[in-house]
Structures are given as structure tokens and as C-alpha cells.
Design an enzyme around this catalytic site. Structure first.
Site, PDB file in Angstrom:
ATOM      1  N   CYS A  15       0.735  -1.201  -0.095  1.00 17.87           N
ATOM      2  CA  CYS A  15       0.042   0.100   0.244  1.00 17.87           C
ATOM      3  C   CYS A  15       0.832   1.147   0.158  1.00 17.87           C
ATOM      4  O   CYS A  15       0.284   2.425  -0.326  1.00 17.87           O
ATOM      5  CB  CYS A  15      -1.007   0.028   1.187  1.00 17.87           C
ATOM      6  SG  CYS A  15      -1.732  -1.292   1.311  1.00 17.87           S
ATOM      7  N   HIS A  65      -3.369   7.008   3.185  1.00 19.34           N
ATOM      8  CA  HIS A  65      -3.786   5.626   2.652  1.00 19.34           C
ATOM      9  C   HIS A  65      -5.337   5.433   3.022  1.00 19.34           C
ATOM     10  O   HIS A  65      -5.568   5.516   4.422  1.00 19.34           O
ATOM     11  CB  HIS A  65      -2.799   4.594   3.195  1.00 19.34           C
ATOM     12  CG  HIS A  65      -3.174   3.268   2.874  1.00 19.34           C
ATOM     13  ND1 HIS A  65      -3.758   2.877   1.372  1.00 19.34           N
ATOM     14  CD2 HIS A  65      -3.189   1.996   3.534  1.00 19.34           C
ATOM     15  CE1 HIS A  65      -3.914   1.647   1.518  1.00 19.34           C
ATOM     16  NE2 HIS A  65      -3.819   1.128   2.695  1.00 19.34           N
ATOM     17  N   ASN A 106     -10.265  -0.498   0.356  1.00 21.83           N
ATOM     18  CA  ASN A 106      -8.663  -0.391   0.519  1.00 21.83           C
ATOM     19  C   ASN A 106      -8.216  -0.996  -0.948  1.00 21.83           C
ATOM     20  O   ASN A 106      -8.261  -2.145  -1.090  1.00 21.83           O
ATOM     21  CB  ASN A 106      -8.260  -1.333   1.730  1.00 21.83           C
ATOM     22  CG  ASN A 106      -6.816  -1.146   1.825  1.00 21.83           C
ATOM     23  OD1 ASN A 106      -6.040  -0.681   0.815  1.00 21.83           O
ATOM     24  ND2 ASN A 106      -6.258  -1.540   2.900  1.00 21.83           N
TER      25      ASN A 106
HETATM   26  N1  ACO Z   1     -19.008  -9.087   9.289  1.00 18.25           N
HETATM   27  C1  ACO Z   1     -19.407  -9.460  10.499  1.00 18.25           C
HETATM   28  N2  ACO Z   1     -18.607  -9.784  11.550  1.00 18.25           N
HETATM   29  C2  ACO Z   1     -17.159  -9.901  11.354  1.00 18.25           C
HETATM   30  C3  ACO Z   1     -16.699  -9.598   9.728  1.00 18.25           C
HETATM   31  C4  ACO Z   1     -17.575  -9.216   9.005  1.00 18.25           C
HETATM   32  N3  ACO Z   1     -17.083  -8.950   7.753  1.00 18.25           N
HETATM   33  N4  ACO Z   1     -15.277  -9.709  10.021  1.00 18.25           N
HETATM   34  C5  ACO Z   1     -14.866 -10.260  11.120  1.00 18.25           C
HETATM   35  N5  ACO Z   1     -16.235 -10.242  11.959  1.00 18.25           N
HETATM   36  C6  ACO Z   1     -16.325 -10.398  13.347  1.00 18.25           C
HETATM   37  C7  ACO Z   1     -15.122 -11.524  13.836  1.00 18.25           C
HETATM   38  O1  ACO Z   1     -15.366 -12.758  13.531  1.00 18.25           O
HETATM   39  C8  ACO Z   1     -15.205 -11.266  15.467  1.00 18.25           C
HETATM   40  O2  ACO Z   1     -16.399 -11.932  15.937  1.00 18.25           O
HETATM   41  P1  ACO Z   1     -15.934 -12.712  17.475  1.00 18.25           P
HETATM   42  O3  ACO Z   1     -15.974 -11.734  18.209  1.00 18.25           O
HETATM   43  O4  ACO Z   1     -17.341 -13.553  17.532  1.00 18.25           O
HETATM   44  O5  ACO Z   1     -14.820 -13.389  17.109  1.00 18.25           O
HETATM   45  C9  ACO Z   1     -15.575  -9.674  15.580  1.00 18.25           C
HETATM   46  O6  ACO Z   1     -16.353  -9.398  14.278  1.00 18.25           O
HETATM   47  C10 ACO Z   1     -14.663  -8.785  15.763  1.00 18.25           C
HETATM   48  O7  ACO Z   1     -13.364  -9.131  14.930  1.00 18.25           O
HETATM   49  P2  ACO Z   1     -12.100  -8.226  14.932  1.00 18.25           P
HETATM   50  O8  ACO Z   1     -11.284  -8.770  13.823  1.00 18.25           O
HETATM   51  O9  ACO Z   1     -11.859  -8.309  16.314  1.00 18.25           O
HETATM   52  O10 ACO Z   1     -12.974  -6.938  14.836  1.00 18.25           O
HETATM   53  P3  ACO Z   1     -12.079  -5.361  14.576  1.00 18.25           P
HETATM   54  O11 ACO Z   1     -12.847  -4.657  15.527  1.00 18.25           O
HETATM   55  O12 ACO Z   1     -10.522  -5.462  14.997  1.00 18.25           O
HETATM   56  O13 ACO Z   1     -12.270  -4.906  13.074  1.00 18.25           O
HETATM   57  C11 ACO Z   1     -10.976  -4.719  11.193  1.00 18.25           C
HETATM   58  C12 ACO Z   1     -11.812  -5.819  12.048  1.00 18.25           C
HETATM   59  C13 ACO Z   1     -11.823  -3.910  10.328  1.00 18.25           C
HETATM   60  C14 ACO Z   1     -10.243  -5.769  10.098  1.00 18.25           C
HETATM   61  C15 ACO Z   1      -9.929  -4.065  11.661  1.00 18.25           C
HETATM   62  O14 ACO Z   1      -9.229  -4.768  12.790  1.00 18.25           O
HETATM   63  C16 ACO Z   1      -9.088  -3.213  11.215  1.00 18.25           C
HETATM   64  O15 ACO Z   1      -9.387  -2.116  10.476  1.00 18.25           O
HETATM   65  N6  ACO Z   1      -7.725  -3.568  10.882  1.00 18.25           N
HETATM   66  C17 ACO Z   1      -6.810  -3.017   9.993  1.00 18.25           C
HETATM   67  C18 ACO Z   1      -6.925  -3.424   8.648  1.00 18.25           C
HETATM   68  C19 ACO Z   1      -6.377  -2.984   7.609  1.00 18.25           C
HETATM   69  O16 ACO Z   1      -6.887  -1.825   7.169  1.00 18.25           O
HETATM   70  N7  ACO Z   1      -5.412  -3.372   6.938  1.00 18.25           N
HETATM   71  C20 ACO Z   1      -4.840  -2.687   5.959  1.00 18.25           C
HETATM   72  C21 ACO Z   1      -3.770  -1.932   6.346  1.00 18.25           C
HETATM   73  S1  ACO Z   1      -2.485  -2.224   5.537  1.00 18.25           S
HETATM   74  C22 ACO Z   1      -2.792  -2.496   3.932  1.00 18.25           C
HETATM   75  O17 ACO Z   1      -3.668  -1.475   3.501  1.00 18.25           O
HETATM   76  C23 ACO Z   1      -2.535  -3.647   3.466  1.00 18.25           C
END
Ligand code: ACO
Length: 330
Positions: A114, A257, A287
Site C-alpha cells: 500500500c 492511505h 482499500n
Molecule cells: N462481518 C461481520 N463480522 C465480522 C466480519 C465481517 N465482515 N469480520 C470479522 N467479524 C467478526 C469477527 O469474527 C469477530 O467476531 P467474534 O468476536 O465473535 O470472534 C468480530 O467481528 C470482531 O472481529 P475483529 O477482527 O476483532 O474486529 P475489529 O474490530 O478488529 O475490526 C478490522 C476488524 C476492520 C479488520 C480492523 O481490525 C481493522 O481495520 N484492521 C486494519 C486492517 C486494515 O485496514 N489493513 C490494511 C492496512 S495495510 C494495507 O492496506 C495493506
């Protein structure tokens, strides 16, 4: 002597096909509410069958050349930042060079996920230091959905496809969009396991007849990536501003980004830049990896969000990890 580099033109291209959060509800167990509240994403553009990175980079390149008022023949170097070329050999840059009919030009790919656009801009500046007469076409894009596991709801809802482009040249008193005042880049491979596509690399071979596994697609420890992304982008922005004796008060717009609305807001808050000075379009595109910064920059410029005389701070973070920042004077 250090040559002052400018961006002469900007453009971007995204596939026509749009996937909404509602569409994704049909694919995996998710909801518009979950995706919107966790990421800020509403829609993303995704390629159709047969559409590749070369189609996207070609579209973006033509728009950036048009914006720069240059014909393709003026280009001396073609750099493509991507992790998802149409093929590994030939490279994405060679495929684009061929599509543009520019036989003989220097053409190579840059792999910085990215952060690719910022790495490519720094490469362009280095080329200009050696060959000031160069006209460099920088394309930065990904078909992220070619490496998305559509059964993994934690990742598949976050990404989209696209490509942005910039024409970079030495400042010559002619028209240009912005002066590239400086770029700051960094990496930390020790944290690479937090965001991977291992399958298909030379450490995890394709073998004829063997099925591919989940590791052939994006795998991510979202919460960890989130923390590092916010910390690294904040640090690199502060470091770059400090190097120039500037503070965030001297920045008219922060253009980060577009991975996730919550990451963008957290970086803006840590830097002390109010929301109205932070550019956001992640809701429309998701993204798009290497394409995210140049698509946002192109939209900001052509949509009138950035005016001549203003200063823009770009920042990005991606797999590797890689991260960086860039100061642009409009
Ligand atoms: N729909 C519904 N529920 C979901 C989904 C979905 N699409 N995805 C995950 N869940 C659930 C999980 O299973 C989990 O359930 P559980 O508590 O029963 O186990 C719950 O939601 C929470 O999951 P987390 O992964 O802990 O959710 P979080 O609040 O951390 O959000 C996210 C996840 C959006 C991916 C977040 O961690 C994030 O934004 N991370 C950065 C990711 C990113 O942007 N990466 C790219 C940057 S670098 C690059 O661009 C390459």
C-alpha cells in the site's frame, strides 16, 4: 545537485463493476452495518472477468498524461508499484510499456504494497537526480481482489481494485500540479507475518495438480495491523514535518492511505489535524492498496479540494511492513 521534482499530471482508473456491502451480504456472513461501522466502506470497484492491472494502469496513465498535456511518446521511464501484476513475467511496467507502444523505455515494477506510490515517487526523484531530462510515468495500483479469499469475511469486505498515475519531471518553469518537496520512507520486515500473501512465492511453490490453500490469499491480523498503521504513519509524518521545520498547522490537507476510516481518523487525531482537513474517499473505493493514495490525490486535485498555494501531506502504510510520507506544495 538535488533536482526539484514536480507532478505534472494526475489521473486514475477504476473498474466499472461495483460491489456494495449489500452485495457482500450475499457472499459471506456480514452486514452493511458491521462493514460501515468497522471500516467506513460502503462500496468498492472490482474487476470483471478478463480485466487486469494492465487495463487499469493503461486507463490511469492516459488520464495522467492528458492532465500533464503530454503525449505518451514524451515518457522516458515507466514505474509500476503493485503486488498484483497481470503476470510476474512480463512485469506490470513492461506490459504497460507495450500497451502504450513505448518500445525501448526503462520499465520496472516496485513492490511496497500500500506504500507503493510513495516508494515510486522516491524512485522517480532518484532517476531525476541522475537524468534531469526524464519524464517519468508512475502508475500505482492493484487488483487486490485477485488475491482475496472470498470465504474470509474478516478480509474480503475491506478491499477494492484500481490504479492511480502521476507524470513526474524536473521543475522547468512550465505548468505543473505540485512540487514534491520531500519523501520519507521506512520498512520493518520483522512484522511481515501480520499481513501476508505467502502462497505462490518461492518459499511456498505452486505445484502442478496441487490445490492452492488459504495462504495464497491476503491473510491479516487486523487489530495488530491497525495499531502499527496508526503509530507508523503518525511517526513518519511528524518526522518529515520536523525535517522541514514545519508543524501540522502548516499542512492544509492530510491525505492518508485509504485502508479504513477508523485508521484515517486515528492518524488525523494523533497528528492534531481536524477532520475537515483530512481527505477521505474510502467509503467509495475500499482499500485499493497501492492505488489508494494516487486515487485520493487525483480526486482531491480534480475535485477542487486542493488549491494552488496549499500544502498536502501524503502518508501510507502497507504489508511488509512499509510506510512513508510525502510533502507536496501546490
Ligand atoms: N462481518 C461481520 N463480522 C465480522 C466480519 C465481517 N465482515 N469480520 C470479522 N467479524 C467478526 C469477527 O469474527 C469477530 O467476531 P467474534 O468476536 O465473535 O470472534 C468480530 O467481528 C470482531 O472481529 P475483529 O477482527 O476483532 O474486529 P475489529 O474490530 O478488529 O475490526 C478490522 C476488524 C476492520 C479488520 C480492523 O481490525 C481493522 O481495520 N484492521 C486494519 C486492517 C486494515 O485496514 N489493513 C490494511 C492496512 S495495510 C494495507 O492496506 C495493506
Amino acid at each position: 545537485m538535488k533536482q526539484s521534482a514536480v507532478i505534472k499530471g494526475l489521473g486514475f482508473h477504476v473498474p466499472e463493476r461495483i460491489l456494495s456491502n449489500k452485495d457482500l451480504e450475499q457472499l459471506v456472513e456480514t452486514s452493511d452495518e458491521w462493514i460501515t461501522s468497522r471500516s467506513g466502506i460502503k462500496t468498492r470497484h472490482v474487476v470483471s472477468e478478463g480485466e487486469s492491472l494492465t487495463d487499469l494502469s493503461h486507463g490511469a496513465a492516459l488520464k495522467a498524461l492528458d492532465d500533464a498535456g503530454l503525449s505518451p511518446e514524451a515518457i522516458t521511464h515507466i514505474l509500476v508499484a503493485t503486488f498484483s501484476p497481470e503476470s510476474y513475467i512480463p512485469s506490470a511496467a513492461c506490459a504497460l510499456q507495450d500497451r502504450l507502444g513505448l518500445r525501448g523505455r526503462v520499465a520496472y515494477d516496485i513492490s511496497a504494497a500500500c506504500t507503493g506510490f510513495l516508494y515510486a515517487l522516491e524512485n522517480a526523484r532518484a532517476i531525476l537526480a541522475l537524468h534531469p531530462e526524464s519524464k517519468i510515468l508512475v502508475c500505482s495500483g492493484d487488483v487486490v481482489t485477485s488475491r482475496v479469499n472470498w470465504e474470509d469475511r474478516a478480509t474480503c469486505v475491506l478491499f477494492g481494485d484500481g490504479c492511480g498515475a502521476a507524470v513526474v519531471a524536473a521543475e522547468d518553469g512550465g505548468p505543473h500540479r505540485a512540487v514534491i518537496r520531500d519523501v520519507s520512507l521506512a520498512s520493518d520486515g520483522a512484522l511481515g507475518d501480520l499481513l501476508t500473501i505467502r502462497g505462490g512465492g518461492s518459499g511456498r511453490h505452486y505445484r502442478l495438480g496441487e490445490p492452492i490453500g488459504e495462504d495464497f490469499f491476503v491473510q491479516m491480523q487486523g487489530r495488530e495491523v491497525f495499531k502499527h498503521a496508526v503509530r507508523s504513519m503518525t511517526e513518519v509524518c511528524n518526522g518529515l514535518l520536523e525535517r522541514h521545520g514545519l508543524t501540522t498547522d502548516d499542512v492544509d490537507m492530510l491525505l492518508p492511505h485509504q485502508a479504513n476510516l477508523r485508521i484515517i481518523e486515528a492518524v488525523g487525531k494523533k497528528l492534531g489535524i481536524p477532520g475537515e482537513r483530512v481527505f477521505i474517499n474510502v467509503d467509495k473505493y475500499g482499500n485499493t492498496s497501492a492505488a489508494s493514495v494516487p486515487i485520493a490525490l487525483s480526486e482531491a486535485v480534480h475535485g477542487g479540494s486542493v488549491q494552488p498555494g496549499q500544502r498536502v501531506l501524503l502518508t501510507a502504510f502497507g504489508g511488509g511492513f512499509t510506510w512513508g510520507a510525502c510533502l507536496l506544495d501546490f
